[in-house]
Design an enzyme around this catalytic site. Structure first.
Site, mmCIF file in Angstrom:
data_model
loop_
_atom_site.group_PDB
_atom_site.id
_atom_site.type_symbol
_atom_site.label_atom_id
_atom_site.label_comp_id
_atom_site.label_asym_id
_atom_site.label_seq_id
_atom_site.Cartn_x
_atom_site.Cartn_y
_atom_site.Cartn_z
ATOM 1 N N THR A 13 -37.319 -16.698 -10.374
ATOM 2 C CA THR A 13 -38.002 -15.402 -10.421
ATOM 3 C C THR A 13 -39.353 -15.498 -11.098
ATOM 4 O O THR A 13 -40.293 -14.785 -10.736
ATOM 5 C CB THR A 13 -37.113 -14.376 -11.154
ATOM 6 N N SER A 57 -32.574 -21.029 -8.463
ATOM 7 C CA SER A 57 -31.778 -21.914 -9.309
ATOM 8 C C SER A 57 -30.351 -22.047 -8.799
ATOM 9 O O SER A 57 -29.639 -22.980 -9.178
ATOM 10 C CB SER A 57 -31.784 -21.423 -10.757
ATOM 11 N N THR A 89 -33.028 -17.821 -13.574
ATOM 12 C CA THR A 89 -32.089 -17.590 -14.669
ATOM 13 C C THR A 89 -30.625 -17.715 -14.260
ATOM 14 O O THR A 89 -29.746 -17.764 -15.129
ATOM 15 C CB THR A 89 -32.309 -16.205 -15.298
ATOM 16 N N ASP A 90 -30.334 -17.752 -12.958
ATOM 17 C CA ASP A 90 -28.933 -17.809 -12.522
ATOM 18 C C ASP A 90 -28.190 -18.982 -13.142
ATOM 19 O O ASP A 90 -27.026 -18.858 -13.539
ATOM 20 C CB ASP A 90 -28.848 -17.896 -10.996
#
Length: 328
Positions: A13, A57, A89-90
Site C-alpha cells: 500500500t 505482500s 502490511t498483510d
C-alpha cells in the site's frame, strides 16, 4: 556526514496509487518515487535505492525474505549503517520476524509500510518512511534486532502484531508494548530487550522448509491436523485453546503427526505464555508436553511457524527445536 541507509522497496500500500476515482490502487511507486515524495529524507540519511519486489505482500514467500536478508547483509558489509524495508502490511509482521531470525543483531534494520495509499486523506506512508529512516540512522536502534516502525512507534519484530484490518494504529506489541517512539524527528528508545531472537545458522542456498499452521476450534476432531500432517509439510504448528488445551481427538491427531514431523503448539489467543504444569487432564498442556509435542512458549502461531521453519533449515533436531522455543 549523514549515515548511509539501504532502502529496499517491496511494493504494498505504501507504493500504491489509486485511479482517477480514488479507488483501484495499483502498486506502481518504486523506491525512487517513494524517496521523492518525502524531501526531508535527505536530512536524515543518504539512501541506497533497492527495488527488490513490486507487488502485494500476500504474494511474498519465506524464500523471498531469505533472499532479502542476504541482500541486506551485502549492503551492511559494504558500508550501509542500517536498512529500511517497505512492503504491504498483510505479511509485514512475518517479514520482520523472519528477518530477525536470519539477520545477526547489530546494524538497525527497520520494516515499515502504510495503511492508507497515497491518494487517501491522511496517507501515512510518507510519515512512516521518514520515521523508519530516522530510526535506522539512529545509534539508539543499534543491536536491538529487527524493528517495525509504524504510526511513530518503534516495535520489536518478535513481539509486534497487526491487530486491525484498517487502522493506522494497527501494529501493536501485546506482550510488552512499543520499545520507543519518534517525536519531531527525535528517536527515543527507552526500552531494550535483554535477549535476542534465536539465530539458527542456515547454510547458504538451503530453502526454508514449509511448515503448516492449523487453528483448533470448539469440538475439533483433529481432521485438519491429520490433513495437514499428510500434506507433506516438514513441520506443523497447531494453535490451541488458552494456555495450552485441546480436545482429546485433536490431541490424538497431534500425537500422530508428531510421530512423523516436529509439532509445536501455540496459543490461539495471540498473547501470553503457555502453561507447563497447571493442568493434567487429557488434552491439557502437560498432556501435550508428555506426548512429545513442543511448546511455543510465548510465541503466537505465525511466529512459531517461521521459527520452526528456520530451525529445520538449520538441521536442528527435536531437542534443539524445543530449546529454541524455550528461550526468551
Amino acid at each position: 556526514m549523514l549515515p548511509e541507509i539501504a532502502l529496499a522497496a517491496l511494493g504494498g500500500t505504501i507504493a500504491a496509487v489509486p485511479d482517477s476515482s480514488g479507488r483501484n490502487a495499483t502498486m506502481t511507486l518504486g523506491v525512487e518515487q517513494l524517496i521523492e515524495a518525502v524531501p526531508r529524507l535527505a536530512e536524515a540519511a543518504r539512501l541506497r535505492q533497492l527495488d527488490f519486489r513490486q507487488g502485494p505482500s500476500a504474494a511474498l514467500r519465506p524464500d523471498d525474505i531469505a533472499e532479502l536478508a542476504a541482500l541486506i547483509v551485502g549492503e551492511l558489509e559494504t558500508g550501509a549503517a542500517g536498512a529500511v524495508v517497505t512492503q504491504g502490511t498483510d505479511t509485514l509482521e512475518e517479514t520482520a520476524y523472519l528477518l530477525d531470525l536470519l539477520l545477526p543483531p547489530g546494524a538497525p534494520v527497520v520494516v515499515t509500510g502504510a495503511m492508507r495509499n497515497s491518494g487517501l486523506p491522511g496517507a501515512d506512508g510518507p510519515a512512516n518512511l521518514l520515521a523508519s529512516v530516522q530510526v535506522a540512522a539512529s545509534e539508539a536502534a543499534r543491536g536491538l534486532g529487527v524493528l517495525v516502525v509504524m504510526n511513530d512507534e518503534v516495535h520489536a519484530a518478535r513481539f509486534v502484531r497487526k491487530t486491525h484490518s484498517s487502522s493506522p494504529a494497527t501494529f501493536r506489541s501485546p506482550q510488552l508494548g512499543p520499545l520507543g517512539w519518534i517525536t519531531e524527528g527525535r528517536v527515543s528508545i527507552p526500552l531494550a530487550p535483554r535477549s535476542a531472537s534465536p539465530h539458527p545458522a542456515v547454510p547458504v542456498g538451503v530453502p526454508l522448509p514449509e511448515v503448516g499452521l492449523v487453528r483448533l476450534t470448539m469440538g475439533d476432531d483433529g481432521r485438519l491436523v491429520d490433513a495437514a500432517a499428510s500434506a507433506g509439510y516438514a513441520g506443523l504448528v497447531v494453535e490451541v485453546f488458552g494456555a495450552g488445551h485441546v480436545p482429546v481427538p485433536a490431541r490424538d491427531a497431534m500425537r500422530r503427526a508428531s510421530a512423523a514431523v516436529p509439532v509445536v503448539f501455540a496459543s490461539r489467543t495471540g498473547a501470553g505464555e503457555l502453561y507447563r504444569e497447571s493442568a493434567v487432564f487429557p488434552g491439557s498442556e502437560r498432556d501435550l508436553l508428555d506426548s512429545g509435542i513442543i511448546s511455543a512458549g510465548w510465541r503466537e502461531g505465525l511466529k512459531a511457524r517461521l521459527l520452526l521453519s528456520v530451525l529445520l533449515a538449520s538441521g536442528a533436531g527435536r531437542d534443539g527445536i524445543a530449546a529454541a522455543f524455550a528461550s526468551a
